[in-house]
Enzyme design. Structure first.
Site, PDB file in Angstrom:
ATOM      1  N   HIS A  56       4.150  -4.890   8.934  1.00 28.44           N
ATOM      2  CA  HIS A  56       4.906  -4.735  10.187  1.00 28.44           C
ATOM      3  C   HIS A  56       4.924  -6.252  10.657  1.00 28.44           C
ATOM      4  O   HIS A  56       3.989  -6.856  10.836  1.00 28.44           O
ATOM      5  CB  HIS A  56       4.145  -3.803  11.112  1.00 28.44           C
ATOM      6  CG  HIS A  56       4.007  -2.375  10.433  1.00 28.44           C
ATOM      7  ND1 HIS A  56       4.824  -1.448  10.957  1.00 28.44           N
ATOM      8  CD2 HIS A  56       3.057  -1.826   9.584  1.00 28.44           C
ATOM      9  CE1 HIS A  56       4.409  -0.363  10.315  1.00 28.44           C
ATOM     10  NE2 HIS A  56       3.361  -0.498   9.535  1.00 28.44           N
ATOM     11  N   TYR A  89      -8.507   6.188  12.049  1.00 25.83           N
ATOM     12  CA  TYR A  89      -9.204   6.410  10.829  1.00 25.83           C
ATOM     13  C   TYR A  89     -10.891   6.565  11.096  1.00 25.83           C
ATOM     14  O   TYR A  89     -11.131   6.060  12.161  1.00 25.83           O
ATOM     15  CB  TYR A  89      -9.445   4.963   9.985  1.00 25.83           C
ATOM     16  CG  TYR A  89      -8.278   4.801   9.210  1.00 25.83           C
ATOM     17  CD1 TYR A  89      -7.218   5.697   9.132  1.00 25.83           C
ATOM     18  CD2 TYR A  89      -8.120   3.628   8.499  1.00 25.83           C
ATOM     19  CE1 TYR A  89      -5.891   5.160   8.620  1.00 25.83           C
ATOM     20  CE2 TYR A  89      -6.962   3.336   7.768  1.00 25.83           C
ATOM     21  CZ  TYR A  89      -5.792   4.166   7.841  1.00 25.83           C
ATOM     22  OH  TYR A  89      -4.700   3.808   7.104  1.00 25.83           O
ATOM     23  N   HIS A 130       0.855  -1.314   0.104  1.00 26.25           N
ATOM     24  CA  HIS A 130      -0.017   0.155   0.076  1.00 26.25           C
ATOM     25  C   HIS A 130       0.783   1.162   0.036  1.00 26.25           C
ATOM     26  O   HIS A 130       2.002   1.093   0.453  1.00 26.25           O
ATOM     27  CB  HIS A 130      -1.151   0.071   1.164  1.00 26.25           C
ATOM     28  CG  HIS A 130      -0.413   0.152   2.384  1.00 26.25           C
ATOM     29  ND1 HIS A 130      -0.159  -1.050   3.270  1.00 26.25           N
ATOM     30  CD2 HIS A 130      -0.029   1.322   3.224  1.00 26.25           C
ATOM     31  CE1 HIS A 130       0.560  -0.560   4.461  1.00 26.25           C
ATOM     32  NE2 HIS A 130       0.264   0.883   4.502  1.00 26.25           N
ATOM     33  N   HIS A 183      -6.599  -1.544   4.731  1.00 26.23           N
ATOM     34  CA  HIS A 183      -6.045  -0.686   5.568  1.00 26.23           C
ATOM     35  C   HIS A 183      -5.888   0.762   4.492  1.00 26.23           C
ATOM     36  O   HIS A 183      -5.844   1.967   5.149  1.00 26.23           O
ATOM     37  CB  HIS A 183      -4.524  -0.950   5.525  1.00 26.23           C
ATOM     38  CG  HIS A 183      -3.796  -0.087   6.347  1.00 26.23           C
ATOM     39  ND1 HIS A 183      -3.835   0.307   7.662  1.00 26.23           N
ATOM     40  CD2 HIS A 183      -2.241   0.485   5.956  1.00 26.23           C
ATOM     41  CE1 HIS A 183      -3.128   1.004   8.087  1.00 26.23           C
ATOM     42  NE2 HIS A 183      -2.104   1.450   7.153  1.00 26.23           N
ATOM     43  N   HIS A 209       1.924   3.955   1.704  1.00 26.07           N
ATOM     44  CA  HIS A 209       2.136   4.829   2.708  1.00 26.07           C
ATOM     45  C   HIS A 209       3.628   4.779   2.557  1.00 26.07           C
ATOM     46  O   HIS A 209       4.359   4.131   2.200  1.00 26.07           O
ATOM     47  CB  HIS A 209       1.561   4.328   3.889  1.00 26.07           C
ATOM     48  CG  HIS A 209       0.170   4.647   4.179  1.00 26.07           C
ATOM     49  ND1 HIS A 209      -0.605   3.945   4.906  1.00 26.07           N
ATOM     50  CD2 HIS A 209      -0.747   5.415   3.475  1.00 26.07           C
ATOM     51  CE1 HIS A 209      -1.867   4.299   5.069  1.00 26.07           C
ATOM     52  NE2 HIS A 209      -1.875   5.319   4.078  1.00 26.07           N
ATOM     53  N   ASP A 223       5.755   4.633   4.963  1.00 31.51           N
ATOM     54  CA  ASP A 223       6.676   3.338   5.803  1.00 31.51           C
ATOM     55  C   ASP A 223       6.716   2.069   5.137  1.00 31.51           C
ATOM     56  O   ASP A 223       7.433   1.232   5.418  1.00 31.51           O
ATOM     57  CB  ASP A 223       6.038   3.244   7.153  1.00 31.51           C
ATOM     58  CG  ASP A 223       4.531   3.168   7.075  1.00 31.51           C
ATOM     59  OD1 ASP A 223       3.769   3.533   6.261  1.00 31.51           O
ATOM     60  OD2 ASP A 223       4.021   2.486   8.067  1.00 31.51           O
ATOM     61  N   HIS A 224       6.159   2.397   3.800  1.00 31.01           N
ATOM     62  CA  HIS A 224       6.312   1.058   2.913  1.00 31.01           C
ATOM     63  C   HIS A 224       6.934   1.197   1.509  1.00 31.01           C
ATOM     64  O   HIS A 224       7.597   0.471   0.865  1.00 31.01           O
ATOM     65  CB  HIS A 224       4.925   0.105   3.117  1.00 31.01           C
ATOM     66  CG  HIS A 224       4.412  -0.206   4.505  1.00 31.01           C
ATOM     67  ND1 HIS A 224       5.115  -0.926   5.300  1.00 31.01           N
ATOM     68  CD2 HIS A 224       3.492   0.393   5.037  1.00 31.01           C
ATOM     69  CE1 HIS A 224       4.349  -0.751   6.678  1.00 31.01           C
ATOM     70  NE2 HIS A 224       3.312  -0.188   6.290  1.00 31.01           N
TER      71      HIS A 224
END
Length: 302
Positions: free
Chosen positions: A255, A221, A108, A184, A110, A112-113
């Site tokens: 994660h 969210y 996805h 997510h 974001h 952090d990925h």
């Protein structure tokens, strides 16, 4: 491209080290509009083999998987933007030159990925693969995110191949199947492929169906009466159902400790790794709790 032999003895120790310092927390945007990343997201851990072709090359808190095939290598996710040099170094240590990386598969969009995707694509010439929802957010560098607004940006990346739900991306005889799991983010994509087991809980040399399942959390969210995403809860439940149906001998998540890569004690990895079904079931229970809390808060505000 030849595969180096795996080193089975390293796997338990590497998993334990990974789990000890990992954090399953997804970024929650604070009122300041900026967020701080946990140290574990930047903490290197030794690379280790998951299967005969699949290697973990990420950090303690963020997964990045390198799959070596006879026609080049595939990277699944990458971590934070600053991870690009580390990932290139780890690829080189595994015998993968920059030009050997052929595909980058996105989970996805974001920071952090997908943070290092643009830099890695430039450095290697690899083609970036994602679905249409993620492609739009990757191109914007994470801005105007449906949940986070402009608070978690990253370098924009161009997607070279759009995939549909159930589409297979093949390289060197390894078939990667895209599964849309919109829990997510609307574009969340999980990936499955079959490797060969190394020494461990499954007999060495037997098929190992790896499921890299995207995040299922809902950090901060709005789940009730969300004007930008009115069907958010229904999409989550669709994502949970898709995860339960995946071919899943070994579950890995963006994660890592979110999928049970946590030791029962400090000396060994978790005795019973989490299944895809258990991962989805737990996420659905958490979602139900959040929905109930938000509905109660909404009623109380009236």
């Amino acid at each position: 491209m030849p595969n180096r032999p795996a080193v089975p003895a390293l796997l338990p120790a590497a998993l334990a080290l990974l789990a000890l310092s990992a954090s399953a927390a997804e970024p929650v945007l604070p009122p300041s509009g900026r967020y701080e990343t946990p140290d574990s997201w930047r903490q290197p851990v030794p690379s280790f083999a998951i299967g005969a072709r699949t290697h973990y090359i990420g950090t303690a808190g963020l997964s990045a998987l390198l799959v070596k095939t006879d026609a080049g290598a595939v990277l699944v996710d990458g971590g934070l933007p600053q991870a690009a040099p580390m990932l290139l170094q780890r690829m080189a240590a595994l015998g993968v030159a920059p030009g050997d990386l052929k595909l980058i598969l996105a989970g996805h969009a974001h920071a952090d990925h997908a943070g290092p995707v643009a830099a890695l694509a430039r450095a290697t010439g690899a083609r970036v693969v994602a679905n249409a929802e993620s492609a739009v957010l990757l191109a914007r560098g994470g801005t105007d995110d449906i949940h986070n607004g402009d608070g978690i940006p990253f370098p924009p990346a161009k997607v070279d191949r759009l995939v549909m739900d159930g589409e297979v991306v093949e390289l060197g005889g390894v078939r990667f199947t895209a599964h849309f799991t919109p829990a997510h983010t609307p574009g969340s994509t999980s990936w499955t492929w079959t490797d060969t087991a190394i020494e461990g809980r499954r007999p060495a040399g037997t098929p190992l169906r790896i499921a890299y399942v995207d995040s299922l959390s809902a950090p901060g969210y709005d789940l009730v009466d969300n004007p930008r995403y009115p069907n958010i809860v229904a999409d989550y439940r669709r994502g949970f159902a898709a995860v339960r149906a995946l071919p899943c001998d070994l579950l890995i998540t963006p994660h890592p400790d979110a999928s049970g890569w946590t030791p029962a004690n400090t000396a060994a990895p978790h005795a019973e790794p989490m299944t895809c079904r258990a991962y989805a079931d737990r996420a659905e229970r958490n979602l139900d709790k959040l929905v109930d809390e938000q509905r109660d808060a909404s009623k109380g505000a009236r």
